[in-house]
Design a protein around this motif. Sequence first.
Motif, PDB file in Angstrom:
ATOM      1  N   THR A  27       0.840  -1.369  -0.021  1.00  0.00           N
ATOM      2  CA  THR A  27      -0.098   0.022  -0.050  1.00  0.00           C
ATOM      3  C   THR A  27       0.890   1.277  -0.079  1.00  0.00           C
ATOM      4  OG1 THR A  27      -0.226  -0.076   2.404  1.00  0.00           O
ATOM      5  CG2 THR A  27      -1.771  -1.025   1.113  1.00  0.00           C
ATOM      6  N   ALA A  28       2.055   1.148   0.298  1.00  0.00           N
ATOM      7  CA  ALA A  28       3.005   2.310   0.470  1.00  0.00           C
ATOM      8  C   ALA A  28       3.749   2.396  -1.030  1.00  0.00           C
ATOM      9  CB  ALA A  28       3.955   2.271   1.509  1.00  0.00           C
ATOM     10  N   GLY A  29       3.416   1.589  -1.651  1.00  0.00           N
ATOM     11  CA  GLY A  29       4.062   1.592  -3.309  1.00  0.00           C
ATOM     12  C   GLY A  29       5.209   0.595  -3.297  1.00  0.00           C
ATOM     13  N   GLU A  30       5.515  -0.320  -2.389  1.00  0.00           N
ATOM     14  CA  GLU A  30       6.559  -1.254  -2.585  1.00  0.00           C
ATOM     15  C   GLU A  30       6.217  -2.182  -3.897  1.00  0.00           C
ATOM     16  OE1 GLU A  30       5.536  -0.731   2.128  1.00  0.00           O
ATOM     17  OE2 GLU A  30       4.525  -1.051  -0.007  1.00  0.00           O
ATOM     18  N   ILE A  31       7.062  -2.572  -4.491  1.00  0.00           N
ATOM     19  CA  ILE A  31       7.022  -3.700  -5.580  1.00  0.00           C
ATOM     20  C   ILE A  31       8.064  -4.765  -5.343  1.00  0.00           C
ATOM     21  CG2 ILE A  31       7.021  -3.996  -8.122  1.00  0.00           C
ATOM     22  CD1 ILE A  31       6.525  -1.154  -8.527  1.00  0.00           C
ATOM     23  N   GLY A  32       7.499  -6.010  -5.021  1.00  0.00           N
ATOM     24  CA  GLY A  32       8.311  -7.165  -4.768  1.00  0.00           C
ATOM     25  C   GLY A  32       7.472  -8.342  -4.558  1.00  0.00           C
ATOM     26  N   PHE A  33       8.078  -9.150  -3.512  1.00  0.00           N
ATOM     27  CA  PHE A  33       7.291 -10.310  -3.118  1.00  0.00           C
ATOM     28  C   PHE A  33       6.620 -10.114  -1.585  1.00  0.00           C
ATOM     29  CE2 PHE A  33      10.369 -12.581  -6.029  1.00  0.00           C
ATOM     30  CZ  PHE A  33       9.688 -12.709  -6.888  1.00  0.00           C
ATOM     31  N   LYS A  34       5.646 -10.637  -1.271  1.00  0.00           N
ATOM     32  CA  LYS A  34       4.740 -10.559  -0.031  1.00  0.00           C
ATOM     33  C   LYS A  34       5.690 -11.628   0.874  1.00  0.00           C
ATOM     34  CE  LYS A  34       0.036 -10.066  -0.999  1.00  0.00           C
ATOM     35  NZ  LYS A  34      -1.367 -10.619  -0.803  1.00  0.00           N
ATOM     36  N   LEU A  35       5.954 -11.071   2.177  1.00  0.00           N
ATOM     37  CA  LEU A  35       6.754 -12.021   3.204  1.00  0.00           C
ATOM     38  C   LEU A  35       5.952 -13.255   3.618  1.00  0.00           C
ATOM     39  CD1 LEU A  35       7.812  -8.785   5.196  1.00  0.00           C
ATOM     40  CD2 LEU A  35       9.196 -10.064   3.506  1.00  0.00           C
ATOM     41  N   THR A  36       6.619 -13.901   4.139  1.00  0.00           N
ATOM     42  CA  THR A  36       5.913 -15.256   4.444  1.00  0.00           C
ATOM     43  C   THR A  36       5.002 -15.090   5.568  1.00  0.00           C
ATOM     44  OG1 THR A  36       8.107 -16.553   4.003  1.00  0.00           O
ATOM     45  CG2 THR A  36       6.552 -17.631   5.415  1.00  0.00           C
ATOM     46  N   GLU A  37       3.761 -15.511   5.325  1.00  0.00           N
ATOM     47  CA  GLU A  37       2.775 -15.383   6.278  1.00  0.00           C
ATOM     48  C   GLU A  37       2.241 -13.918   6.538  1.00  0.00           C
ATOM     49  OE1 GLU A  37       3.375 -17.857   9.570  1.00  0.00           O
ATOM     50  OE2 GLU A  37       3.414 -19.926   8.404  1.00  0.00           O
ATOM     51  N   SER A  38       2.307 -13.042   5.675  1.00  0.00           N
ATOM     52  CA  SER A  38       2.038 -11.689   5.776  1.00  0.00           C
ATOM     53  C   SER A  38       1.488 -11.041   4.393  1.00  0.00           C
ATOM     54  CB  SER A  38       3.335 -11.022   6.383  1.00  0.00           C
ATOM     55  OG  SER A  38       3.234  -9.734   6.304  1.00  0.00           O
ATOM     56  N   HIS A  39       0.775 -10.056   4.544  1.00  0.00           N
ATOM     57  CA  HIS A  39       0.425  -9.384   3.398  1.00  0.00           C
ATOM     58  C   HIS A  39       1.423  -8.109   3.025  1.00  0.00           C
ATOM     59  CE1 HIS A  39      -3.490 -11.261   3.087  1.00  0.00           C
ATOM     60  NE2 HIS A  39      -3.444 -11.082   4.145  1.00  0.00           N
ATOM     61  N   ASP A  40       2.632  -8.045   4.179  1.00  0.00           N
ATOM     62  CA  ASP A  40       3.673  -6.853   3.703  1.00  0.00           C
ATOM     63  C   ASP A  40       4.572  -7.366   2.644  1.00  0.00           C
ATOM     64  OD1 ASP A  40       2.748  -5.685   6.007  1.00  0.00           O
ATOM     65  OD2 ASP A  40       4.178  -6.611   7.548  1.00  0.00           O
ATOM     66  N   VAL A  41       4.712  -6.485   2.054  1.00  0.00           N
ATOM     67  CA  VAL A  41       5.659  -6.634   0.639  1.00  0.00           C
ATOM     68  C   VAL A  41       7.049  -6.195   0.734  1.00  0.00           C
ATOM     69  CG1 VAL A  41       5.963  -5.989  -1.724  1.00  0.00           C
ATOM     70  CG2 VAL A  41       3.575  -6.554  -0.703  1.00  0.00           C
ATOM     71  N   GLN A  42       8.124  -6.948   0.508  1.00  0.00           N
ATOM     72  CA  GLN A  42       9.417  -6.742   0.559  1.00  0.00           C
ATOM     73  C   GLN A  42       9.592  -5.841  -0.800  1.00  0.00           C
ATOM     74  OE1 GLN A  42      12.157  -6.943   2.792  1.00  0.00           O
ATOM     75  NE2 GLN A  42      12.867  -5.822   1.213  1.00  0.00           N
ATOM     76  N   ASP A  43      10.135  -4.671  -0.661  1.00  0.00           N
ATOM     77  CA  ASP A  43      10.475  -4.005  -2.001  1.00  0.00           C
ATOM     78  C   ASP A  43      11.652  -4.660  -2.585  1.00  0.00           C
ATOM     79  OD1 ASP A  43       9.658  -1.471  -3.434  1.00  0.00           O
ATOM     80  OD2 ASP A  43      11.556  -0.967  -3.106  1.00  0.00           O
ATOM     81  N   GLN A 100      -2.872  -3.180  -6.817  1.00  0.00           N
ATOM     82  CA  GLN A 100      -2.578  -4.060  -5.928  1.00  0.00           C
ATOM     83  C   GLN A 100      -1.622  -5.189  -6.115  1.00  0.00           C
ATOM     84  OE1 GLN A 100      -6.367  -5.424  -4.004  1.00  0.00           O
ATOM     85  NE2 GLN A 100      -5.656  -7.582  -4.096  1.00  0.00           N
ATOM     86  N   SER A 101      -1.504  -5.611  -7.289  1.00  0.00           N
ATOM     87  CA  SER A 101      -0.377  -6.536  -7.750  1.00  0.00           C
ATOM     88  C   SER A 101      -0.199  -6.569  -9.354  1.00  0.00           C
ATOM     89  CB  SER A 101      -0.913  -8.107  -7.492  1.00  0.00           C
ATOM     90  OG  SER A 101      -2.002  -8.502  -8.414  1.00  0.00           O
ATOM     91  N   VAL A 102       1.234  -7.189  -9.577  1.00  0.00           N
ATOM     92  CA  VAL A 102       1.724  -7.161 -10.994  1.00  0.00           C
ATOM     93  C   VAL A 102       2.184  -8.430 -11.287  1.00  0.00           C
ATOM     94  CG1 VAL A 102       3.309  -6.496 -12.596  1.00  0.00           C
ATOM     95  CG2 VAL A 102       1.989  -4.840 -11.117  1.00  0.00           C
ATOM     96  N   THR A 103       1.582  -9.287 -12.008  1.00  0.00           N
ATOM     97  CA  THR A 103       2.286 -10.670 -12.503  1.00  0.00           C
ATOM     98  C   THR A 103       3.033 -10.579 -13.750  1.00  0.00           C
ATOM     99  OG1 THR A 103       0.375 -11.508 -11.365  1.00  0.00           O
ATOM    100  CG2 THR A 103       1.563 -13.027 -12.864  1.00  0.00           C
ATOM    101  N   ILE A 104       4.121 -11.265 -13.864  1.00  0.00           N
ATOM    102  CA  ILE A 104       4.777 -11.213 -15.138  1.00  0.00           C
ATOM    103  C   ILE A 104       5.011 -12.924 -15.501  1.00  0.00           C
ATOM    104  CG2 ILE A 104       7.048 -10.966 -16.137  1.00  0.00           C
ATOM    105  CD1 ILE A 104       7.594  -8.521 -14.440  1.00  0.00           C
ATOM    106  N   ARG A 105       4.347 -13.140 -16.551  1.00  0.00           N
ATOM    107  CA  ARG A 105       4.393 -14.546 -16.931  1.00  0.00           C
ATOM    108  C   ARG A 105       5.088 -14.765 -18.392  1.00  0.00           C
ATOM    109  NH1 ARG A 105      -1.373 -17.432 -16.514  1.00  0.00           N
ATOM    110  NH2 ARG A 105       0.004 -19.385 -16.706  1.00  0.00           N
ATOM    111  N   GLY A 106       6.015 -15.520 -18.233  1.00  0.00           N
ATOM    112  CA  GLY A 106       7.074 -15.787 -19.445  1.00  0.00           C
ATOM    113  C   GLY A 106       7.062 -17.297 -20.069  1.00  0.00           C
ATOM    114  N   ALA A 107       6.997 -17.170 -21.192  1.00  0.00           N
ATOM    115  CA  ALA A 107       6.845 -18.520 -22.057  1.00  0.00           C
ATOM    116  C   ALA A 107       8.498 -18.933 -22.316  1.00  0.00           C
ATOM    117  CB  ALA A 107       6.459 -18.556 -23.261  1.00  0.00           C
ATOM    118  N   ILE A 108       9.264 -19.411 -21.382  1.00  0.00           N
ATOM    119  CA  ILE A 108      10.545 -19.565 -21.362  1.00  0.00           C
ATOM    120  C   ILE A 108      10.937 -20.887 -22.215  1.00  0.00           C
ATOM    121  CG2 ILE A 108      12.768 -20.069 -20.012  1.00  0.00           C
ATOM    122  CD1 ILE A 108      11.460 -18.914 -17.663  1.00  0.00           C
TER     123      ILE A 108
END
Length: 324
Positions: free
Chosen positions: A3-19, A54-62
């Motif tokens: 919610t503060a603009g961090e972009i990354g992954f959610k922390l384990t068992e949390s809704h907080d995001v690691q930038d 709320q979220s960004v998903t990147i899907r690649g056809a590797i």
Amino acid sequence: MGTAGEIGFKLTESHDVQDLEECGLLHPALDQVYQLVRRKLIDYFGDTLGQMLQSVTIRGAIGAVSNAATGIAPNAVKAVPTLLILNARPGSMMENPHQLAQELMTIAPGIVGVIIERVGGRYGRVFVGQEFLTDVVLGRRFRISADSFFQVNPIQTSVLVERAMAALEPQRHEIVLDGYSGVGLFSTFLASQCARVIAVESQPSAVMDARAGCALNNQNNITALEGTLERILNQLHYRRERIDIALVDPPRAGCHPKALQALQTMAPRAICYVSCDPSTLARDIATLCSGGRYRLVSAQPVDMFPQTYHIESVALLVRVGKWQ
């Protein structure tokens, strides 16, 4: 996305995001896309980023650009066909989402489509370019829509398929059930070794992808049915259709109890159970083996998610005797 603009992954068992400015877990080409998209979104929204997305998903056809032997692109930064899926935060009002989607289309090589979901106001859903990817596994092509599930580890996906096929050993004359079939990953390989595949999937986009995959791979012995596995199995039983062998690849929650009951009633000679959760796998195996109807022959773990506790498993059960 925080919610503060961090972009990354959610922390384990949390809704907080690691930038995160970069991600070492991603294929280098997809990490490059991530970094460019991240900077673009920060510049585009500024301080309102956390309020708008709320979220960004990147899907690649590797698999589409990988070396078949190693699974790694010959040039580590060769562009990978990529879909971007952005989910707007509920209640947000994006002024011009179509403009953002168009700008993101050109932000990095390989991006084939941009989709923005849950856009407020008159838009609803916005997309530019394609709404699907075409990926390759063991020489077979698969269409994967934005809403459809597909395995994320290209090297181990091939291993998963090979282990399942080796366990099940389909024969040319046999009719095979592929339950929770998704876009047809297992159906495609089963179809080359049996008479007919009945693929059952409840997600509409995945059913459409599976049917498109039949055309991509020139296969005409796959019937892709939309519906729950328990309902379709009951219909097959009512019509007195036979199933010689079965493969099921359910979500983490496992198979529906009525689907397990219907499988026992149909009594295929063997069942290959592909699972992403050992606890529900154990529960469902116990159900299938109850009453001495099936016995567990083997269970092979496949590490689809290195550096995590998650594991895929390929279990084989065989029918005991000729009960019906």
